[in-house]
Write a protein that holds these residues in place. Structure first.
Motif, PDB file in Angstrom:
ATOM      1  N   LYS A  90       0.821  -1.213   0.000  1.00 27.70           N
ATOM      2  CA  LYS A  90       0.000   0.000   0.000  1.00 27.70           C
ATOM      3  C   LYS A  90       0.856   1.265   0.000  1.00 27.70           C
ATOM      4  O   LYS A  90       0.308   2.381  -0.043  1.00 27.70           O
ATOM      5  N   THR A  91       2.181   1.120   0.036  1.00 28.24           N
ATOM      6  CA  THR A  91       3.071   2.283  -0.013  1.00 28.24           C
ATOM      7  C   THR A  91       3.639   2.526  -1.405  1.00 28.24           C
ATOM      8  O   THR A  91       4.308   3.527  -1.632  1.00 28.24           O
TER       9      THR A  91
ATOM     10  N   PHE B 173       2.583   3.199  -5.235  1.00 27.43           N
ATOM     11  CA  PHE B 173       1.420   3.617  -6.015  1.00 27.43           C
ATOM     12  C   PHE B 173       1.650   3.392  -7.498  1.00 27.43           C
ATOM     13  O   PHE B 173       2.778   3.491  -7.996  1.00 27.43           O
ATOM     14  N   GLU B 174       0.582   3.140  -8.214  1.00 27.81           N
ATOM     15  CA  GLU B 174       0.631   3.047  -9.668  1.00 27.81           C
ATOM     16  C   GLU B 174       1.041   4.426 -10.215  1.00 27.81           C
ATOM     17  O   GLU B 174       0.444   5.446  -9.849  1.00 27.81           O
TER      18      GLU B 174
ATOM     19  N   ARG C 139      -1.336   7.349 -11.564  1.00 29.41           N
ATOM     20  CA  ARG C 139      -2.358   7.794 -10.612  1.00 29.41           C
ATOM     21  C   ARG C 139      -3.714   7.977 -11.296  1.00 29.41           C
ATOM     22  O   ARG C 139      -4.518   8.828 -10.903  1.00 29.41           O
TER      23      ARG C 139
ATOM     24  N   HIS D  26      -6.557   7.809  -8.873  1.00 30.33           N
ATOM     25  CA  HIS D  26      -6.587   8.749  -7.744  1.00 30.33           C
ATOM     26  C   HIS D  26      -7.742   9.710  -7.990  1.00 30.33           C
ATOM     27  O   HIS D  26      -7.563  10.817  -8.497  1.00 30.33           O
TER      28      HIS D  26
ATOM     29  N   ASN E 280      -7.179   3.173  -1.167  1.00 24.55           N
ATOM     30  CA  ASN E 280      -7.778   2.959  -2.480  1.00 24.55           C
ATOM     31  C   ASN E 280      -7.045   1.799  -3.156  1.00 24.55           C
ATOM     32  O   ASN E 280      -5.937   1.956  -3.667  1.00 24.55           O
TER      33      ASN E 280
ATOM     34  N   GLU F  52      -5.202   1.785  -6.653  1.00 26.74           N
ATOM     35  CA  GLU F  52      -3.920   2.464  -6.848  1.00 26.74           C
ATOM     36  C   GLU F  52      -2.722   1.582  -6.524  1.00 26.74           C
ATOM     37  O   GLU F  52      -1.584   2.007  -6.729  1.00 26.74           O
ATOM     38  N   HIS F  53      -2.950   0.375  -6.036  1.00 26.13           N
ATOM     39  CA  HIS F  53      -1.847  -0.460  -5.562  1.00 26.13           C
ATOM     40  C   HIS F  53      -1.842  -1.784  -6.328  1.00 26.13           C
ATOM     41  O   HIS F  53      -2.612  -2.693  -6.029  1.00 26.13           O
TER      42      HIS F  53
END
Length: 412
Positions: free
Chosen positions: A292-293, A295-296, A299, A302, A313, A316-317
């Motif tokens: 979860k840290t 990100f795609e 974004r 987002h 979300n 995004e991961h």
């Protein structure tokens, strides 16, 4: 039918009555409406009672939490059709996996006797799962039930929770059962919405009223009375709760989605797996950690309408850890509940069927959480399978967030 579990000190032979007095005996009125019921003069807790004649010579199973250091001879008393039975000795079976905690999930097994006795002033439990003839899956109300074991503290991960429940709807889940001690204010509103719709069953779980529940899974690390707010007890209780109404039960956590990779929904997946493994009632699904840290980069998901919503979300991961095959790997499960007698968190303890590990390219767990690896770890792999559902998923999530007034409409 009603059931009373008591210690031998609460009962004596003078309570037995002759046959000619049977018609005058009536059932007690004090029936427990609670999900946790203490046994008088003991350190033990009762949760629920179920008819279960899969074990020869034993008719009833009581899901319980017993202090493993306190022993009492236990006895069962039944009330059925207006008459009370004589008592029968109870067989006590603590689950062998307890992670070092003093309180352990326990099955108390009783045999139904034939003769009545005098009433008792104790609190009685209702007995469930009384349909002995239910054997055809066509008679079951649901195809899939998800059992989420524990909700406690001020957990308020609203966005991930809503995304997860809506994904399960898209995959064909009929009912989600969650055991709630406490949660954050926003999530509580979400629970109310799903409960009103009938998709979610919230079972009150006031374990902190009776014990000092541990927020961890290992006694030597976190202390407390019972493992992870009684997680193993609630998982077993949910299996029996679902036994006469659901063909399959998924045992997993709030931040996990059991995801088929070669089928459009869970029913198609299970039809294929049962054809390949007809004697199997336990399917082990491999955990996959999505960091979860990380990100795609683009974004693209987002989304502005979700910026004020608390939580992760999951769209995004998309980077998951490469599993380390040199160490033990964790699984969650899809089970046929009538094929399982006892379960732990990552494996069944007692089953009446075969078990099979499902290849991860067929089905895996999308588990968005803190990674076990550093952000610069090179062995993350991209997995965009969730994006296949985004056109259906996003509007569904928006709709729920509007109902709980967490959605921001940027067209206003």
């Amino acid at each position: 039918p009603l059931l009373l579990l008591f210690t031998f000190s609460d009962f004596s032979m003078q309570n037995y009555i002759p046959r000619h007095e049977w018609p005058t005996v009536t059932c007690p009125f004090l029936v427990s409406q609670q999900t946790i019921t203490p046994i008088d003069d003991t350190r033990h807790l009762l949760v629920s009672g179920y008819m279960d004649q899969r074990v020869k010579g034993l008719d009833v199973r009581i899901i319980s939490i017993f202090n493993k250091n306190a022993t009492h001879p236990m006895h069962c008393l039944f009330c059925c059709a207006g008459s009370l039975s004589t008592s029968t000795p109870a067989s006590v079976f603590p689950h062998r996996e307890n992670f070092g905690f003093p309180y352990v999930t326990t099955d108390v097994m009783c045999q139904i006797p034939q003769y009545p006795t005098k009433p008792s002033n104790h609190t009685w439990l209702p007995l469930r799962n009384r349909n002995k003839h239910l054997s055809d899956q066509e008679q079951l109300k649901f195809n899939f039930t998800v059992c989420i074991s524990n909700l406690f503290g001020d957990y308020d991960n609203v966005l991930q929770f809503v995304q997860t429940l809506e994904m399960y709807r898209l995959l064909g889940v009929d009912r989600v059962v969650i055991y709630k001690t406490s949660c954050g204010r926003n999530l509580d509103r979400v629970l109310q919405i799903y409960s009103q719709e009938g998709f979610l069953e919230v079972v009150p779980w006031p374990i902190d009223k009776y014990l000092n529940p541990s927020p961890g899974w290992l006694f030597s690390r976190s202390g407390g009375d019972v493992h992870y707010f009684g997680q193993m007890t609630t998982l077993n209780e949910c299996i029996y709760r679902s036994m006469e109404r659901s063909c399959y039960v998924l045992l997993n956590d709030m931040d996990e989605i059991i995801m088929p990779y070669q089928h459009n929904n869970l029913m198609s997946l299970m039809d294929a797996l049962q054809t390949q493994h007809p004697e199997t009632g336990v399917f082990l699904i491999e955990n996959q950690i999505f960091s979860k840290t990380i990100f795609e980069p683009s974004r693209r998901f987002h989304l502005p309408q979700w910026e004020r919503v608390p939580g992760v979300n999951i769209l995004e991961h998309i980077y998951k850890e490469k599993p380390n095959r040199r160490i033990s790997h964790r699984y969650k499960m899809i089970i046929q509940p009538r094929m399982v007698e006892q379960t732990s968190v990552h494996r069944v303890i007692k089953t009446f069927s075969n078990k099979v590990k499902v290849p991860v390219d067929i089905c895996g767990i999308i588990h968005v959480r803190d990674s076990y690896q550093e952000p610069g770890y090179k062995d993350f792999r991209m997995d965009k399978h969730l994006w296949d559902f985004q056109e259906l998923l996003i509007p569904r999530v928006d709709e729920v967030l509007k109902k709980v007034e967490l959605y921001k409409d940027y067209d206003d």
